[in-house]
Design an enzyme around this catalytic site. Structure first.
Site, PDB file in Angstrom:
ATOM      1  N   LYS A  18      69.510  20.398  41.249  1.00 47.94           N
ATOM      2  CA  LYS A  18      69.750  20.397  39.852  1.00 47.94           C
ATOM      3  C   LYS A  18      69.032  21.301  39.028  1.00 47.94           C
ATOM      4  O   LYS A  18      67.730  21.845  39.624  1.00 47.94           O
ATOM      5  CB  LYS A  18      69.322  18.968  39.226  1.00 47.94           C
ATOM      6  CG  LYS A  18      67.975  18.555  39.545  1.00 47.94           C
ATOM      7  CD  LYS A  18      66.976  18.884  38.205  1.00 47.94           C
ATOM      8  CE  LYS A  18      65.577  18.442  38.179  1.00 47.94           C
ATOM      9  NZ  LYS A  18      64.644  19.060  37.434  1.00 47.94           N
ATOM     10  N   PRO A 103      64.094  24.278  48.126  1.00 48.91           N
ATOM     11  CA  PRO A 103      62.616  24.255  48.087  1.00 48.91           C
ATOM     12  C   PRO A 103      61.532  23.140  47.788  1.00 48.91           C
ATOM     13  O   PRO A 103      62.121  22.453  46.754  1.00 48.91           O
ATOM     14  CB  PRO A 103      62.132  25.531  47.440  1.00 48.91           C
ATOM     15  CG  PRO A 103      63.642  26.011  47.149  1.00 48.91           C
ATOM     16  CD  PRO A 103      64.534  25.139  47.209  1.00 48.91           C
ATOM     17  N   SER A 112      64.096  14.080  44.894  1.00 48.18           N
ATOM     18  CA  SER A 112      65.280  12.763  44.007  1.00 48.18           C
ATOM     19  C   SER A 112      66.656  12.719  44.719  1.00 48.18           C
ATOM     20  O   SER A 112      67.168  11.793  44.656  1.00 48.18           O
ATOM     21  CB  SER A 112      65.110  13.221  42.690  1.00 48.18           C
ATOM     22  OG  SER A 112      63.718  12.908  42.118  1.00 48.18           O
ATOM     23  N   ASP A 145      63.994  11.151  38.249  1.00 46.73           N
ATOM     24  CA  ASP A 145      64.834  12.161  38.252  1.00 46.73           C
ATOM     25  C   ASP A 145      66.092  11.493  39.217  1.00 46.73           C
ATOM     26  O   ASP A 145      67.315  12.005  39.093  1.00 46.73           O
ATOM     27  CB  ASP A 145      64.461  13.460  38.916  1.00 46.73           C
ATOM     28  CG  ASP A 145      63.901  14.414  37.993  1.00 46.73           C
ATOM     29  OD1 ASP A 145      64.114  14.130  36.663  1.00 46.73           O
ATOM     30  OD2 ASP A 145      63.360  15.543  38.400  1.00 46.73           O
TER      31      ASP A 145
END
Length: 305
Positions: A18, A103, A112, A145
């Site tokens: 995201k 990463p 998350s 998240d």
């Protein structure tokens, strides 16, 4: 994006990264978290998770192609499996195979997303015992998240991140389809450390009223996504990591690109329009940060569950 195998024992599921198109940190909370306002979108770039149900007498089996990732009890995927068991009464063991592409410590939500995808996958394999809302509520117990990922579409986040609203349909065409160049320096930034630096200077916090007005004005207008971009962490990171500020200035002055840090960093992104700009931007990034710099192009994701 997903291989769905309802009624079978195994599922392969995309775990999207995201980016935060807007991330305003509004101040501390009594529970130790921070109040935020964010617009985040999942991407078509991400990890790949394969879940397989085993017998009740077997042990859970875990594997990951990233040797530095802790896949023990502190891993969010592990916690997601245990939380799903507690919520549904699942007694069978689970084999988890994770192909890690996002990463670590980058502000791209990898852990998350993996946790949310674990919940989604197990729910499908186990016959959908949890409703969408129950799945979202369970996701919120795992981390701030995690709740943004089950929807697989751009969302507005409030509270500590657990209060989710969908981005209005009238705004989606300004987000979906945009080309996003992700790039990350060769270091991680701890989320807790980043928030700690932010908390040392109250001037780094954003005004909730001003940020809500900024968001509402963008929603009700036809202004491009570039006008929405904001991150409270940027000033902190510019002061601490000069290389990020220098690179952003080059990308903006030489190519006119809108750039932003995602989450608390260290990953960054730029909005690009064509192949030529993408190629020159990649060259500039590697000149500044080295040939081994992580760079990948992606697009916002919009899939329903």
């Amino acid at each position: 994006m997903e291989t769905q195998m309802y009624g079978r024992e195994e599922i392969s599921i995309h775990c999207p990264a995201k980016v935060n198109l807007l991330l305003a940190v509004l101040g501390g909370r009594n529970d130790g978290f921070h109040e935020i306002l964010s617009v985040a979108t999942p991407l078509d770039f991400g990890d790949r998770l394969v879940l397989r149900l085993l017998g009740e007498e077997e042990d859970d089996c875990w594997s990951c192609d990233c040797p530095v990732l802790n896949i023990g009890s502190e891993n969010l995927v592990y916690k997601a499996v245990e939380s799903f068991r507690a919520a549904t009464g699942l007694k069978r063991s689970v084999k988890v195979s994770l192909e890690k592409r996002i990463p670590i410590g980058a502000g791209l939500g990898g852990g998350s997303s993996d946790a949310a995808s674990t919940l989604i996958g197990l729910n499908r394999l186990w016959g959908l015992p949890l409703t969408g809302q129950e799945l979202n509520d369970l996701a919120a117990t795992l981390g701030s998240d995690v709740p943004l990922f089950p929807r697989r579409a751009p969302v507005i986040m409030r509270g500590r991140g657990e209060c989710i609203d969908v981005v209005p349909d009238t705004c989606l065409d300004r987000i979906l389809g945009r080309r996003i160049l992700l790039f990350r320096p060769e270091f991680e930034i701890s989320t807790s450390v980043a928030y700690g630096h932010l908390a040392k200077n109250a001037a780094y916090f954003s005004s909730g009223k001003e940020m809500e007005t900024r968001l509402l004005d963008w929603i009700e207008s036809d202004r491009p996504i570039n006008d929405l971009l904001f991150n409270s962490f940027e000033k902190v990171l510019f002061d601490k990591y000069l290389g990020i500020r220098v690179l952003f200035e080059k990308l903006r002055t030489k190519l006119g690109l809108s750039c932003l840090v995602s989450g608390s960093g260290s990953a960054c992104f730029a909005l690009i329009d064509d192949d030529a700009t993408s190629a020159v931007a990649e060259q500039l990034i590697r000149e500044c940060w080295g040939e081994e710099t992580f760079i990948v192009e992606s697009r916002p994701l919009a899939l329903s569950n």
